[in-house]
Design a protein around this motif. Structure first.
Motif, short mmCIF file in Angstrom:
data_model
loop_
_atom_site.label_atom_id
_atom_site.label_comp_id
_atom_site.label_asym_id
_atom_site.label_seq_id
_atom_site.Cartn_x
_atom_site.Cartn_y
_atom_site.Cartn_z
N GLN A 1 4.41 5.58 -5.43
CA GLN A 1 4.46 5.52 -6.90
C GLN A 1 3.45 6.48 -7.53
O GLN A 1 3.76 7.20 -8.48
CB GLN A 1 4.18 4.09 -7.39
N THR A 2 2.24 6.49 -6.97
CA THR A 2 1.20 7.37 -7.49
C THR A 2 1.59 8.84 -7.34
O THR A 2 1.46 9.64 -8.27
CB THR A 2 -0.13 7.13 -6.72
N TRP B 1 0.82 -1.21 0.00
CA TRP B 1 0.00 0.00 0.00
C TRP B 1 0.86 1.26 0.00
O TRP B 1 0.66 2.18 -0.79
CB TRP B 1 -0.93 -0.05 1.23
N ARG B 2 1.86 1.27 0.87
CA ARG B 2 2.70 2.46 0.97
C ARG B 2 3.55 2.67 -0.29
O ARG B 2 3.72 3.80 -0.76
CB ARG B 2 3.61 2.37 2.19
N LEU C 1 11.41 7.67 -8.65
CA LEU C 1 10.31 6.74 -8.94
C LEU C 1 10.85 5.39 -9.42
O LEU C 1 10.38 4.34 -8.99
CB LEU C 1 9.35 7.33 -9.99
N ALA C 2 11.86 5.42 -10.28
CA ALA C 2 12.43 4.16 -10.77
C ALA C 2 13.00 3.34 -9.60
O ALA C 2 12.86 2.12 -9.57
CB ALA C 2 13.52 4.44 -11.81
N LEU C 3 13.62 4.02 -8.64
CA LEU C 3 14.18 3.30 -7.48
C LEU C 3 13.07 2.75 -6.59
O LEU C 3 13.21 1.66 -6.02
CB LEU C 3 15.12 4.21 -6.68
N VAL C 4 11.96 3.46 -6.50
CA VAL C 4 10.81 2.94 -5.75
C VAL C 4 10.22 1.73 -6.49
O VAL C 4 9.88 0.73 -5.87
CB VAL C 4 9.73 4.04 -5.54
N ASN C 5 10.15 1.82 -7.81
CA ASN C 5 9.63 0.69 -8.60
C ASN C 5 10.44 -0.58 -8.37
O ASN C 5 9.90 -1.68 -8.37
CB ASN C 5 9.63 1.02 -10.10
N CYS C 6 11.75 -0.42 -8.16
CA CYS C 6 12.61 -1.58 -7.90
C CYS C 6 12.28 -2.29 -6.59
O CYS C 6 12.61 -3.45 -6.42
CB CYS C 6 14.09 -1.16 -7.84
#
Ligand code: NAG
Length: 196
Positions: free
Chosen positions: A145-146, A139-140, A188-193
């Protein structure tokens, strides 16, 4: 025969898993940052902006993404102040700048302060993620990401609007907005990872 094949496949997967574990254990913070940044759209910028935090990041991918968000936020704050003052100036002397330029500043004032809030909020959302479990984690990450995607959209809209002339000072601001957009994209890319 089948059991021998099974034994060997278990053995190889065991060796594979333990060598992976050793590889990540042995990785030093700077090579960890370099390889993580390799998955972003602007790897050089990513590495240069995060390397100063290597000692504090270690090889923690959540922490790396949080530092990346803070780097982006630290660019957005002064930019937001700068655009606010340009907006203020333009509204005091509306005739000195064209209508398009004035409306670009007005829009950007809102967009960049919005982006700045979204990026800060995302960093807070991932604080303490390591202690969380299950759906709370998903969720977090999904919230971050959003919000980061929304911030990138805001930054992109602003830099497009600044593309409509306005002289050297505007061009400088536009470049800074563009740079902030790249830093947010990297975050964002690092969060996607983290999702993998
Ligand atoms: C990011 O910045 C905020 C506000 O300055 C701070 O509280 C937080 O600890 C920073 N995060 C990291 C990972 O340094």
């Amino acid at each position: 025969m089948a059991s021998i094949a099974l034994f060997f496949s278990l053995l190889t997967s065991l060796l594979f898993t333990s060598s992976m574990a050793i590889a990540s254990y042995n990785q030093n913070p700077t090579s960890f940052i370099r390889s993580s940044c390799g998955r972003t759209l602007y790897p050089g910028l990513c590495y240069a902006s995060l390397r100063p935090f290597a000692a504090r990041v270690g090889t923690d991918s959540v922490l790396l993404s949080r530092f990346a968000m803070n780097v982006s936020a630290s660019r957005l704050k002064p930019l937001s102040d700068k655009i606010f003052s340009l907006h203020h100036r333009a509204s005091l002397a509306p005739s000195s700048s064209g209508g398009i330029v004035t409306s670009a500043i007005k829009d950007c004032d809102g967009l960049i302060s919005d982006a700045s809030d979204l990026v800060k909020k995302s960093e807070k959302e991932l604080a303490g993620l390591e202690e969380m479990v299950g759906r709370e984690v998903t969720w977090r990450i999904s919230n971050a990401q959003t919000w980061l995607s929304a911030a990138i959209t805001d930054e992109g809209t602003c830099s497009d609007e600044f593309g409509n002339g306005g002289g050297e000072e505007f061009e400088r601001v536009r470049k800074k907005v563009k740079r902030a957009e790249q830093l947010t994209s990297n975050a964002l890319a690092l969060v996607n990872c983290l999702v993998n």
